[in-house]
Design an enzyme around this catalytic site. Structure first.
Site, short mmCIF file in Angstrom:
data_model
loop_
_atom_site.label_atom_id
_atom_site.label_comp_id
_atom_site.label_asym_id
_atom_site.label_seq_id
_atom_site.Cartn_x
_atom_site.Cartn_y
_atom_site.Cartn_z
N LYS A 28 -1.13 50.67 28.86
CA LYS A 28 -1.27 49.71 27.75
C LYS A 28 -0.07 49.16 27.30
CE LYS A 28 -0.36 53.48 24.33
NZ LYS A 28 -1.02 54.09 23.35
N ARG A 126 -5.42 59.11 12.59
CA ARG A 126 -5.25 57.75 13.12
C ARG A 126 -6.56 57.52 13.48
NH1 ARG A 126 -1.01 56.25 17.79
NH2 ARG A 126 -2.71 57.21 18.74
N TYR A 254 26.64 33.10 16.02
CA TYR A 254 26.48 32.74 14.77
C TYR A 254 27.10 33.24 13.48
CZ TYR A 254 22.45 29.75 16.97
OH TYR A 254 21.62 28.78 17.52
N MET A 302 18.96 33.71 20.57
CA MET A 302 17.61 33.98 20.96
C MET A 302 17.80 33.80 22.44
SD MET A 302 14.45 30.97 20.52
CE MET A 302 14.39 31.25 19.10
#
Length: 642
Positions: A28, A126, A254, A302
């Protein structure tokens, strides 16, 4: 991704659980960021009994990649996923009776049965049916006629550490199994052990285990590190793209969150939080350069991150930079990064390298894979033809390790399958092509048709296909330009090319004797000569009811061949399964017939049967495929004395 390390981890896993316990490989979240398709194939080669995913989309991604092994959805599914679960043969886990009832209804409508695994909540809080409610609900699920209960499982809350609660959970699960057994209910596959439990609780291996993190070479906790020898599969690397010298007091990144406290040499790496290297690593991450640790300085952007390489005077543009993995004697592990920023290794693995190329290494071979092509399943609404074409083209470039060669393969394949103008792709099966060469004297008196100055060629064709057009044309071209125009027309069912250019008289050169669909005679609507040759239009509104269905098509056409023309070609322009071609020439002054075959497919050599003086036949079995641009040309000698 080091698939050899993955295989070594699997060997260690098998050593721990023994030969009789099944292994479900958890893949997964894109195999915890490692690439679900590649990891799944490798796990299955190593003996995985099945694969575990989180939802139907992940399962479909594996199915469309060619994986046929059982795929179990480990999380509760939604009603909206049921159709895809059934369509792609996925195994859902059941946590409530309502979903089970809806699943039964869909299975009954489809006329099929399907396996399920029932999840039991023994303390995770869960997914799953609460332990004390399980017996009654399991009995109700077993009563559904189309649902086959194949498995029963639960999930530990804290298996990576040894605490009493794990024992309590395991004991509750075993007690449920025993209670069901006392009622005569036997469920074939019981499973509970994830990576932590495999390392800490061999008592709960049961019928199957579900390794995830440990198969990727990461220990779930420091307490398990002495219990298995694991090798990390993933490393995350880039290269230095820029070097700059800064004086004391310069701001980096930044908001100038880092100010140099001395003259500094700063390197820029083409990686950022867009690649999963989190902004939280700003001013606290580390990178390996030339086998040494250097700090991340300034805010992670980014697309870029800056590191201080002042301690490495030999650092150069192009140097390898390891953000996670080993370099020389140093290593930065997923657990190292996770502990530095207060998270867990699962989080690190699943987010790193979201847009970076994956390189899968096995037995010394490396293959780069673009994540957009291989890792992300594309929903139906995003599947534009242009996008898919671009993906396939890039796949060929990567596979051939050459942009030029990849493009050549792609365009050749595309034109062979779809033509220059992207014609619809058809599959034709059980193709039969009978050519009969005869003298024209056999025609009835007064009948118009192929002229007496040549042979009459009667061609009878049969094949099975999906019917697409209620009105269609049969075309006869006088040259290659006209033939190309017929190929580009999606309404053209079949087309001929007159070898000697024709006489200009449609009735003399080309006659359609018969058109049948599923043994029904189909009327000819009109015949005409156009700028692309002779056209015969057939069909009718009543054929609309057969659109989208498999039909058997029969065509019989009579054409003329001059006596000076001593060859007859048969071309296959669509993928075809199963073929028989007969060239009959009995009673004509034709002799020494030869066939020149050019077939492409798994079995490119047809069976050839010769009956001298009468017929030559070619056969390819019904189950065997022939690719487009295959065919045969019959050549002969002409003996007017016969």
């Amino acid at each position: 991704m080091d698939l050899d390390s993955f295989t070594r981890n699997w060997s260690e896993l098998r050593r721990l659980v023994g030969p009789s316990v099944k292994i479900l490989q958890v893949v997964k979240a894109d195999a915890y960021g490692h690439g679900a398709i590649e990891i799944s194939h490798t796990a299955l080669k190593n003996g995985a009994a099945c694969l575990g995913v989180a939802n139907a989309d992940e399962g479909v991604q594996l199915r469309v990649s060619g994986i046929t092994a059982p795929i179990i959805i480990l999380s509760p599914s939604t009603k909206g996923e049921i159709r895809e679960i059934i369509k792609y043969g996925l195994t859902p886990s059941l946590s409530d009776l309502m979903f089970a009832g809806e699943f039964q209804r869909h299975l009954e409508e489809a006329g099929v049965t399907a396996p399920v695994h029932i999840e039991i909540d023994t303390g995770m809080g869960r997914g799953g049916i609460l332990w004390n409610e399980a017996p009654a609900l399991i009995r109700k699920i077993l009563a559904f006629p189309n649902i086959v209960v194949e498995g029963l499982f639960s999930h530990f809350a804290s298996s990576e550490i040894c605490v009493n609660f794990n024992e309590q959970q395991g004991t509750l699960f075993l007690a449920l199994v025993e209670k069901l057994s006392a009622e005569g209910i036997s469920i074939p596959i019981k499973h509970m052990a994830n990576s932590g439990a495999i390392l800490n609780y061999p008592r709960f291996f049961l019928d199957m285990v579900r390794p995830g993190l440990m198969s990727y070479g990461i220990h779930p906790a420091t307490q398990t590190e002495g219990k298995a020898d694991l090798c990390p599969v993933m490393s995350f690397k880039t290269r230095v793209i820029l070097l700059k010298e800064f004086p004391k007091g310069a701001g980096i990144g930044y908001n100038r969150t880092y100010i140099t406290d001395r003259p500094s040499r700063i390197a820029t790496l083409p990686v950022g939080y867009g690649d999963g290297y989190g902004i939280i690593l700003s001013n606290q991450g580390e990178v390996l350069i030339r086998g040494k640790r250097v700090p991340v300085v300034g805010r992670v952007s980014m697309d870029m991150v800056t590191i201080d390489v002042s301690s490495l005077p030999d650092c150069r543009i192009g140097d390898e930079a390891v953000l996670m993995g080993r370099q020389g004697g140093e290593e930065i592990s997923a657990n190292d990064i996770a502990s530095r920023i207060g998270t867990i290794s699962y989080d690190i693995l699943c987010t790193l390298g979201k847009r970076a190329p994956r390189i899968f290494v096995q037995q010394g071979r490396a293959e780069a894979v673009e994540p957009r092509l291989r890792r992300i399943f594309i929903p139906q609404e995003e599947r534009s033809l242009a996008r898919i074409d671009g993906m396939i083209r890039q796949c060929f470039q990567v596979r051939a390790r050459s942009e030029e060669l990849g493009d050549a393969i792609f365009y050749e394949m595309f034109e062979a399958l779809f033509g220059k103008n992207d014609r619809p792709l058809e599959l034709r099966t059980n193709f039969r092509y009978d050519i009969t060469l005869s003298e024209p004297g056999g025609e009835q008196a007064g009948e118009t048709g192929p002229a007496a100055d040549g042979f009459r060629v009667t061609t009878h064709i049969e094949y099975t296909k999906v019917f697409r057009n209620p009105v269609f044309l049969i075309g006869c071209a006088l040259d290659n330009g006209q033939l190309s125009a017929f190929f580009d027309d999606p309404l053209c069912e079949y087309r001929w090319l007159l070898q000697d250019g024709g006489s200009g008289d449609a009735d003399k050169d080309f006659r359609v004797n018969r058109v049948r669909i599923d043994e029904e005679d189909i009327p000819v609507i009109r015949r005409e000569s156009t700028n692309r040759g002779y056209e015969v239009w057939c069909g009718g509104e009543h054929l609309k009811e057969r659109l989208g269905q498999q039909v058997r098509v029969e065509l019989e056409v009579v054409t003329r061949s001059s006596r000076g023309c001593r060859f007859f070609p048969v071309y296959l322009v669509y993928p075809t399964r199963g073929l028989e071609i007969n060239f009959r020439y009995e009673g004509t002054p034709v002799s020494t017939v030869q066939e020149i075959c050019f077939f492409a497919g798994k079995h490119p050599y047809p069976e050839i049967i010769r009956d001298p003086g009468r017929c030559v036949s070619l056969r390819i079995r019904d189950g065997e495929w022939i690719f487009p641009n295959s065919g045969v040309t019959f050549l002969w000698d002409y003996d007017p004395s016969k």
